[in-house]
Design an enzyme around this catalytic site. Structure first.
Site, PDB file in Angstrom:
ATOM      1  N   HIS A 157     188.142 107.206 144.055  1.00  0.00           N
ATOM      2  CA  HIS A 157     187.703 108.399 143.324  1.00  0.00           C
ATOM      3  C   HIS A 157     187.799 109.634 144.212  1.00  0.00           C
ATOM      4  O   HIS A 157     187.897 109.528 145.431  1.00  0.00           O
ATOM      5  CB  HIS A 157     186.254 108.239 142.842  1.00  0.00           C
ATOM      6  CG  HIS A 157     186.117 107.352 141.646  1.00  0.00           C
ATOM      7  ND1 HIS A 157     186.052 105.986 141.748  1.00  0.00           N
ATOM      8  CD2 HIS A 157     186.059 107.638 140.316  1.00  0.00           C
ATOM      9  CE1 HIS A 157     185.944 105.459 140.529  1.00  0.00           C
ATOM     10  NE2 HIS A 157     185.955 106.437 139.644  1.00  0.00           N
ATOM     11  N   LYS A 161     182.518 112.368 144.593  1.00  0.00           N
ATOM     12  CA  LYS A 161     181.702 111.305 143.961  1.00  0.00           C
ATOM     13  C   LYS A 161     180.596 110.855 144.907  1.00  0.00           C
ATOM     14  O   LYS A 161     180.839 110.629 146.090  1.00  0.00           O
ATOM     15  CB  LYS A 161     182.592 110.115 143.562  1.00  0.00           C
ATOM     16  CG  LYS A 161     181.827 109.067 142.771  1.00  0.00           C
ATOM     17  CD  LYS A 161     182.756 108.116 142.029  1.00  0.00           C
ATOM     18  CE  LYS A 161     181.986 107.062 141.266  1.00  0.00           C
ATOM     19  NZ  LYS A 161     181.128 107.631 140.212  1.00  0.00           N
TER      20      LYS A 161
HETATM   21  P1  NAD Z   1     179.042 116.920 138.203  1.00  0.00           P
HETATM   22  O1  NAD Z   1     178.218 116.987 139.455  1.00  0.00           O
HETATM   23  O2  NAD Z   1     180.254 117.774 138.117  1.00  0.00           O
HETATM   24  O3  NAD Z   1     178.111 117.278 136.925  1.00  0.00           O
HETATM   25  C1  NAD Z   1     176.775 116.865 136.760  1.00  0.00           C
HETATM   26  C2  NAD Z   1     175.999 118.066 136.224  1.00  0.00           C
HETATM   27  O4  NAD Z   1     174.676 117.667 135.847  1.00  0.00           O
HETATM   28  C3  NAD Z   1     175.864 119.190 137.270  1.00  0.00           C
HETATM   29  O5  NAD Z   1     176.399 120.392 136.743  1.00  0.00           O
HETATM   30  C4  NAD Z   1     174.354 119.260 137.482  1.00  0.00           C
HETATM   31  O6  NAD Z   1     173.901 120.591 137.764  1.00  0.00           O
HETATM   32  C5  NAD Z   1     173.840 118.778 136.130  1.00  0.00           C
HETATM   33  N1  NAD Z   1     172.414 118.455 136.132  1.00  0.00           N
HETATM   34  C6  NAD Z   1     171.657 117.941 137.133  1.00  0.00           C
HETATM   35  N2  NAD Z   1     170.368 117.847 136.748  1.00  0.00           N
HETATM   36  C7  NAD Z   1     170.299 118.315 135.471  1.00  0.00           C
HETATM   37  C8  NAD Z   1     169.247 118.483 134.535  1.00  0.00           C
HETATM   38  N3  NAD Z   1     167.991 118.165 134.821  1.00  0.00           N
HETATM   39  N4  NAD Z   1     169.544 118.985 133.295  1.00  0.00           N
HETATM   40  C9  NAD Z   1     170.794 119.323 132.974  1.00  0.00           C
HETATM   41  N5  NAD Z   1     171.852 119.195 133.842  1.00  0.00           N
HETATM   42  C10 NAD Z   1     171.587 118.697 135.070  1.00  0.00           C
HETATM   43  O7  NAD Z   1     179.404 115.383 137.995  1.00  0.00           O
HETATM   44  P2  NAD Z   1     180.480 114.729 136.995  1.00  0.00           P
HETATM   45  O8  NAD Z   1     181.743 114.446 137.736  1.00  0.00           O
HETATM   46  O9  NAD Z   1     180.527 115.513 135.727  1.00  0.00           O
HETATM   47  O10 NAD Z   1     179.776 113.308 136.751  1.00  0.00           O
HETATM   48  C11 NAD Z   1     178.456 113.208 136.247  1.00  0.00           C
HETATM   49  C12 NAD Z   1     178.064 111.741 136.141  1.00  0.00           C
HETATM   50  O11 NAD Z   1     178.911 111.093 135.165  1.00  0.00           O
HETATM   51  C13 NAD Z   1     178.226 110.918 137.430  1.00  0.00           C
HETATM   52  O12 NAD Z   1     177.188 109.955 137.484  1.00  0.00           O
HETATM   53  C14 NAD Z   1     179.583 110.236 137.241  1.00  0.00           C
HETATM   54  O13 NAD Z   1     179.703 109.055 137.997  1.00  0.00           O
HETATM   55  C15 NAD Z   1     179.518 109.940 135.762  1.00  0.00           C
HETATM   56  N6  NAD Z   1     180.807 109.727 135.111  1.00  0.00           N
HETATM   57  C16 NAD Z   1     180.837 108.735 134.175  1.00  0.00           C
HETATM   58  C17 NAD Z   1     181.981 108.506 133.454  1.00  0.00           C
HETATM   59  C18 NAD Z   1     181.961 107.473 132.351  1.00  0.00           C
HETATM   60  O14 NAD Z   1     182.979 107.296 131.655  1.00  0.00           O
HETATM   61  N7  NAD Z   1     180.812 106.819 132.136  1.00  0.00           N
HETATM   62  C19 NAD Z   1     183.133 109.285 133.683  1.00  0.00           C
HETATM   63  C20 NAD Z   1     183.065 110.307 134.641  1.00  0.00           C
HETATM   64  C21 NAD Z   1     181.878 110.533 135.345  1.00  0.00           C
END
Ligand code: NAD
Length: 270
Positions: A157, A161
């Site tokens: 990744h 991450k």
């Molecule tokens: P990212 O850091 O770009 O985004 C996460 C966002 O959540 C940030 O903008 C952060 O400020 C926000 N956040 C934190 N606390 C919050 C709150 N209390 N209220 C609202 N927003 C809040 O990360 P990302 O790359 O978008 O990934 C996010 C998560 O999704 C990770 O755990 C990643 O592993 C997971 N993910 C899962 C899949 C899937 O298919 N299940 C795919 C991609 C990413």
């Protein structure tokens, strides 16, 4: 039928912005709003502009209770602590939750299960069609091969991450363990360094690589003496996860409380 109102928590994140684009482009649904953590630098900005689109007339806010109230379903790709708050709001407001956040502790996962007794929750470590196919194939292949075939799961990744191994790698490990009729926690080997000793027969090993802007590569290796089978999925754009999450969000409306997976949404469990 009126549009399904989909709220996005973590709307300014990588997945959040992708979700704004995918929901806006999809038929039968509309963005109902988006939130971020209090103090986030983008609060007040228009959600469409944040996602590189025309303005949607919806400002990024930090009142997640109001967002749950205004939505039929909320999509959560944030951080585990925030997801625990969102689960409580899903129960309080009887709003379905599509949960993509990974890296949950065992205790946090228990909270998901508890909340899903009172609210509709669709949880997947990976919302792409291809990875869900890979989960099914990994379970099937591991059920066909005996432990002469060592199972190793390699993932790569992007450099940002924070959790390792990825939630998808662990889900693939669970699938392979299920195929063999064992518990992953009994056979997982989650990191080798120094002198870990020879590999134990039946273990399922994990390796996590990080670098560049790789969206997500996963390979399940079945290695015996003189032959090797490798099942690989490579994600080229995080839009595939967002598209799957939007499909899950639309599917979830009207479903009774319960914990559902992407395999349910795609009909692979039927
Ligand atoms: P990212 O850091 O770009 O985004 C996460 C966002 O959540 C940030 O903008 C952060 O400020 C926000 N956040 C934190 N606390 C919050 C709150 N209390 N209220 C609202 N927003 C809040 O990360 P990302 O790359 O978008 O990934 C996010 C998560 O999704 C990770 O755990 C990643 O592993 C997971 N993910 C899962 C899949 C899937 O298919 N299940 C795919 C991609 C990413």
């Amino acid at each position: 039928m009126s549009n399904v109102r989909i709220g996005i928590v973590g709307a300014a994140g990588r997945m959040g912005r992708t979700l704004i684009r995918e929901i806006s482009a999809a038929d039968g649904c509309a963005v109902s709003g988006g939130t971020e953590a209090s103090g986030h630098g983008d609060l007040g900005k228009d959600l469409g502009v944040l996602a590189g689109l025309e303005p949607l007339g919806l400002a990024l806010g930090d009142d997640s209770a109001a967002l749950f109230d205004a939505s039929d379903v909320v999509v959560d790709f944030t951080v585990p602590a925030a997801s625990m708050t969102h689960l409580k709001l899903a129960v309080e407001h009887q709003t379905a939750l599509v949960l993509g956040t990974t890296g949950l502790s065992a205790d946090e996962q228990k909270q998901v299960v508890t909340a899903s007794k009172k609210a509709t929750v669709v949880q997947a470590a990976n919302f792409s069609l291809g990875v869900n196919l890979l989960l099914g194939l990994s379970e099937q292949v591991s059920g066909l091969l005996n432990p002469d075939f060592d199972i190793e799961i390699v993932e790569m990744h992007h450099r940002h991450k924070v959790d390792a191994p990825s939630g998808t790698a662990l889900a693939l490990g669970e699938a392979a363990a299920r195929g063999r009729g064992v518990k992953l926690s009994d056979v997982a080997d989650r990191g080798r360094d120094g002198l870990p000793g020879a590999r134990k027969r039946g273990d399922i090993g994990f390796a996590a690589l990080r670098g560049g802007n790789v969206v997500g590569d996963h390979t399940v290796i079945f290695a015996a003496d003189n032959e090797r089978i490798e099942l690989t999925h490579k994600a080229g754009d995080r839009a595939i996860f967002a598209r799957g999450a939007v499909t899950a969000a639309q599917w979830s409306t009207g479903k009774p409380a319960g914990l559902y997976s992407m395999m349910d949404v795609l009909g692979f469990n039927a």
